[in-house]
Design a protein around this motif. Sequence first.
Motif, PDB file in Angstrom:
ATOM      1  N   MET A   1       0.828  -1.216   0.000  1.00  0.00           N
ATOM      2  CA  MET A   1       0.000   0.000   0.000  1.00  0.00           C
ATOM      3  C   MET A   1       0.859   1.260   0.000  1.00  0.00           C
ATOM      4  SD  MET A   1      -3.087  -1.043  -0.135  1.00  0.00           S
ATOM      5  CE  MET A   1      -2.476  -2.404  -1.117  1.00  0.00           C
ATOM      6  N   ALA A   2       1.999   1.199   0.674  1.00  0.00           N
ATOM      7  CA  ALA A   2       2.876   2.370   0.726  1.00  0.00           C
ATOM      8  C   ALA A   2       3.477   2.675  -0.639  1.00  0.00           C
ATOM      9  CB  ALA A   2       3.984   2.135   1.759  1.00  0.00           C
ATOM     10  N   ILE A   3       3.828   1.628  -1.387  1.00  0.00           N
ATOM     11  CA  ILE A   3       4.370   1.836  -2.733  1.00  0.00           C
ATOM     12  C   ILE A   3       3.317   2.469  -3.629  1.00  0.00           C
ATOM     13  CG2 ILE A   3       5.129   0.611  -4.808  1.00  0.00           C
ATOM     14  CD1 ILE A   3       6.588  -1.363  -2.903  1.00  0.00           C
ATOM     15  N   VAL A   4       2.109   1.951  -3.575  1.00  0.00           N
ATOM     16  CA  VAL A   4       1.022   2.502  -4.398  1.00  0.00           C
ATOM     17  C   VAL A   4       0.694   3.926  -3.966  1.00  0.00           C
ATOM     18  CG1 VAL A   4      -1.396   2.211  -5.065  1.00  0.00           C
ATOM     19  CG2 VAL A   4       0.073   0.219  -4.839  1.00  0.00           C
ATOM     20  N   ALA A   5       0.833   4.221  -2.690  1.00  0.00           N
ATOM     21  CA  ALA A   5       0.508   5.550  -2.176  1.00  0.00           C
ATOM     22  C   ALA A   5       1.383   6.638  -2.788  1.00  0.00           C
ATOM     23  CB  ALA A   5       0.655   5.571  -0.654  1.00  0.00           C
ATOM     24  N   VAL A   6       2.589   6.287  -3.212  1.00  0.00           N
ATOM     25  CA  VAL A   6       3.456   7.277  -3.860  1.00  0.00           C
ATOM     26  C   VAL A   6       2.793   7.792  -5.128  1.00  0.00           C
ATOM     27  CG1 VAL A   6       5.674   7.635  -5.009  1.00  0.00           C
ATOM     28  CG2 VAL A   6       5.569   6.330  -2.888  1.00  0.00           C
ATOM     29  N   GLY A   7       2.338   6.874  -5.973  1.00  0.00           N
ATOM     30  CA  GLY A   7       1.646   7.293  -7.189  1.00  0.00           C
ATOM     31  C   GLY A   7       0.337   7.990  -6.897  1.00  0.00           C
ATOM     32  N   MET A   8      -0.406   7.469  -5.935  1.00  0.00           N
ATOM     33  CA  MET A   8      -1.700   8.076  -5.612  1.00  0.00           C
ATOM     34  C   MET A   8      -1.529   9.491  -5.084  1.00  0.00           C
ATOM     35  SD  MET A   8      -4.907   7.583  -5.752  1.00  0.00           S
ATOM     36  CE  MET A   8      -5.194   5.838  -5.856  1.00  0.00           C
ATOM     37  N   THR A   9      -0.438   9.740  -4.378  1.00  0.00           N
ATOM     38  CA  THR A   9      -0.168  11.098  -3.890  1.00  0.00           C
ATOM     39  C   THR A   9      -0.042  12.075  -5.050  1.00  0.00           C
ATOM     40  OG1 THR A   9       0.939  10.280  -1.906  1.00  0.00           O
ATOM     41  CG2 THR A   9       1.452  12.530  -2.589  1.00  0.00           C
ATOM     42  N   MET A  10       0.681  11.660  -6.094  1.00  0.00           N
ATOM     43  CA  MET A  10       0.824  12.532  -7.257  1.00  0.00           C
ATOM     44  C   MET A  10      -0.514  12.754  -7.948  1.00  0.00           C
ATOM     45  SD  MET A  10       4.480  11.550  -9.004  1.00  0.00           S
ATOM     46  CE  MET A  10       4.304   9.767  -9.015  1.00  0.00           C
ATOM     47  N   VAL A  11      -1.331  11.709  -8.030  1.00  0.00           N
ATOM     48  CA  VAL A  11      -2.659  11.850  -8.634  1.00  0.00           C
ATOM     49  C   VAL A  11      -3.503  12.845  -7.843  1.00  0.00           C
ATOM     50  CG1 VAL A  11      -4.834  10.651  -9.070  1.00  0.00           C
ATOM     51  CG2 VAL A  11      -2.686   9.589  -9.729  1.00  0.00           C
ATOM     52  N   ILE A  12      -3.495  12.722  -6.539  1.00  0.00           N
ATOM     53  CA  ILE A  12      -4.308  13.603  -5.695  1.00  0.00           C
ATOM     54  C   ILE A  12      -3.796  15.033  -5.759  1.00  0.00           C
ATOM     55  CG2 ILE A  12      -4.971  14.081  -3.305  1.00  0.00           C
ATOM     56  CD1 ILE A  12      -5.067  11.046  -2.873  1.00  0.00           C
ATOM     57  N   ILE A  13      -2.477  15.217  -5.868  1.00  0.00           N
ATOM     58  CA  ILE A  13      -1.930  16.569  -6.003  1.00  0.00           C
ATOM     59  C   ILE A  13      -2.449  17.240  -7.270  1.00  0.00           C
ATOM     60  CG2 ILE A  13       0.222  17.829  -6.508  1.00  0.00           C
ATOM     61  CD1 ILE A  13       1.598  16.006  -4.480  1.00  0.00           C
ATOM     62  N   THR A  14      -2.684  16.453  -8.329  1.00  0.00           N
ATOM     63  CA  THR A  14      -3.231  17.028  -9.566  1.00  0.00           C
ATOM     64  C   THR A  14      -4.747  17.186  -9.495  1.00  0.00           C
ATOM     65  OG1 THR A  14      -3.489  14.853 -10.626  1.00  0.00           O
ATOM     66  CG2 THR A  14      -1.389  16.015 -10.949  1.00  0.00           C
ATOM     67  N   ALA A  15      -5.320  17.014  -8.310  1.00  0.00           N
ATOM     68  CA  ALA A  15      -6.768  17.141  -8.085  1.00  0.00           C
ATOM     69  C   ALA A  15      -7.551  16.018  -8.765  1.00  0.00           C
ATOM     70  CB  ALA A  15      -7.287  18.495  -8.559  1.00  0.00           C
TER      71      ALA A  15
ATOM     72  N   GLY B   1      -2.923   2.451 -16.858  1.00  0.00           N
ATOM     73  CA  GLY B   1      -2.800   3.803 -16.327  1.00  0.00           C
ATOM     74  C   GLY B   1      -2.739   4.839 -17.431  1.00  0.00           C
ATOM     75  N   SER B   2      -2.001   4.528 -18.494  1.00  0.00           N
ATOM     76  CA  SER B   2      -1.913   5.443 -19.636  1.00  0.00           C
ATOM     77  C   SER B   2      -3.278   5.624 -20.298  1.00  0.00           C
ATOM     78  CB  SER B   2      -0.911   4.917 -20.668  1.00  0.00           C
ATOM     79  OG  SER B   2       0.380   4.879 -20.128  1.00  0.00           O
ATOM     80  N   PHE B   3      -4.030   4.537 -20.377  1.00  0.00           N
ATOM     81  CA  PHE B   3      -5.361   4.638 -20.991  1.00  0.00           C
ATOM     82  C   PHE B   3      -6.271   5.524 -20.143  1.00  0.00           C
ATOM     83  CE2 PHE B   3      -9.664   3.142 -22.017  1.00  0.00           C
ATOM     84  CZ  PHE B   3      -9.639   3.310 -23.401  1.00  0.00           C
ATOM     85  N   SER B   4      -6.174   5.399 -18.820  1.00  0.00           N
ATOM     86  CA  SER B   4      -6.940   6.294 -17.935  1.00  0.00           C
ATOM     87  C   SER B   4      -6.559   7.745 -18.204  1.00  0.00           C
ATOM     88  CB  SER B   4      -6.667   5.954 -16.463  1.00  0.00           C
ATOM     89  OG  SER B   4      -7.160   4.696 -16.124  1.00  0.00           O
ATOM     90  N   GLY B   5      -5.239   8.008 -18.253  1.00  0.00           N
ATOM     91  CA  GLY B   5      -4.780   9.367 -18.526  1.00  0.00           C
ATOM     92  C   GLY B   5      -5.238   9.865 -19.879  1.00  0.00           C
TER      93      GLY B   5
ATOM     94  N   LEU C   1      -0.433  15.020 -16.745  1.00  0.00           N
ATOM     95  CA  LEU C   1      -1.448  14.087 -16.260  1.00  0.00           C
ATOM     96  C   LEU C   1      -1.197  12.674 -16.782  1.00  0.00           C
ATOM     97  CD1 LEU C   1      -4.663  16.289 -16.523  1.00  0.00           C
ATOM     98  CD2 LEU C   1      -3.497  15.566 -14.441  1.00  0.00           C
ATOM     99  N   MET C   2      -0.807  12.555 -18.037  1.00  0.00           N
ATOM    100  CA  MET C   2      -0.492  11.242 -18.584  1.00  0.00           C
ATOM    101  C   MET C   2       0.642  10.589 -17.792  1.00  0.00           C
ATOM    102  SD  MET C   2      -2.274  10.097 -21.215  1.00  0.00           S
ATOM    103  CE  MET C   2      -1.124   8.989 -22.024  1.00  0.00           C
ATOM    104  N   PHE C   3       1.664  11.389 -17.473  1.00  0.00           N
ATOM    105  CA  PHE C   3       2.787  10.871 -16.693  1.00  0.00           C
ATOM    106  C   PHE C   3       2.321  10.373 -15.334  1.00  0.00           C
ATOM    107  CE2 PHE C   3       5.874  11.721 -13.331  1.00  0.00           C
ATOM    108  CZ  PHE C   3       6.936  10.930 -13.728  1.00  0.00           C
TER     109      PHE C   3
END
Length: 205
Positions: free
Chosen positions: A14-28, A77-81, A182-184
Amino acid sequence: TDNLLNVANQIAVMAIVAVGMTMVIITAGIDLSVGSLIALSTVVTAWLVRRYGGVEASTAVLIAASLGGIAACPCFGSFSGFMITRFDLPPFIATLAIMLVARGFAYILSEGRPIYEFPQRFTWLGRGSIGFGIPAAVALMAVIYALAWLLMGGTRLGRNIYAVGGNPESARLSGIPNRRVLMFVYTVTGALAGLGGVVMASQLK
């Protein structure tokens, strides 16, 4: 110390995934698909190991299978972006759809059954140690957090991520490529979910 390291090892995925999720949340934004991407990565890794050796699989096969499991997830993830940036789809809706698709692929690939044909050494990443009592998963988590800290605090891309989340229109007028940022972010989140899935596969065998 042992208790803290044990807790850290249990939350490593969960901590590893949280790194990416943090960036997503920062972009609102938000990414609902990471749980299913973890499952997909786990199943893809296990399926590849079973197909190319099972309990007799070589180290090269284990590494290749793990990379295959990780590689499957940035595609989603790229498709979501892509859906979010090109079609202005709300992140909640786009990632909800990907969540269901990724989960479906995992079920199809595993045929709804456990896959457990792993060699014992595959558990090193999830249960092993790099020495001095430090779990390998915790060391991996620490490396990823250090890289994320450097990215977000010391690079132009990190500042762009904050800018896009703070005010997308101002960021665009300032020359920041919002879509690429956002794609990144969504691609990296998918990749980290894939890595988390490999760690989980190693933990669960």
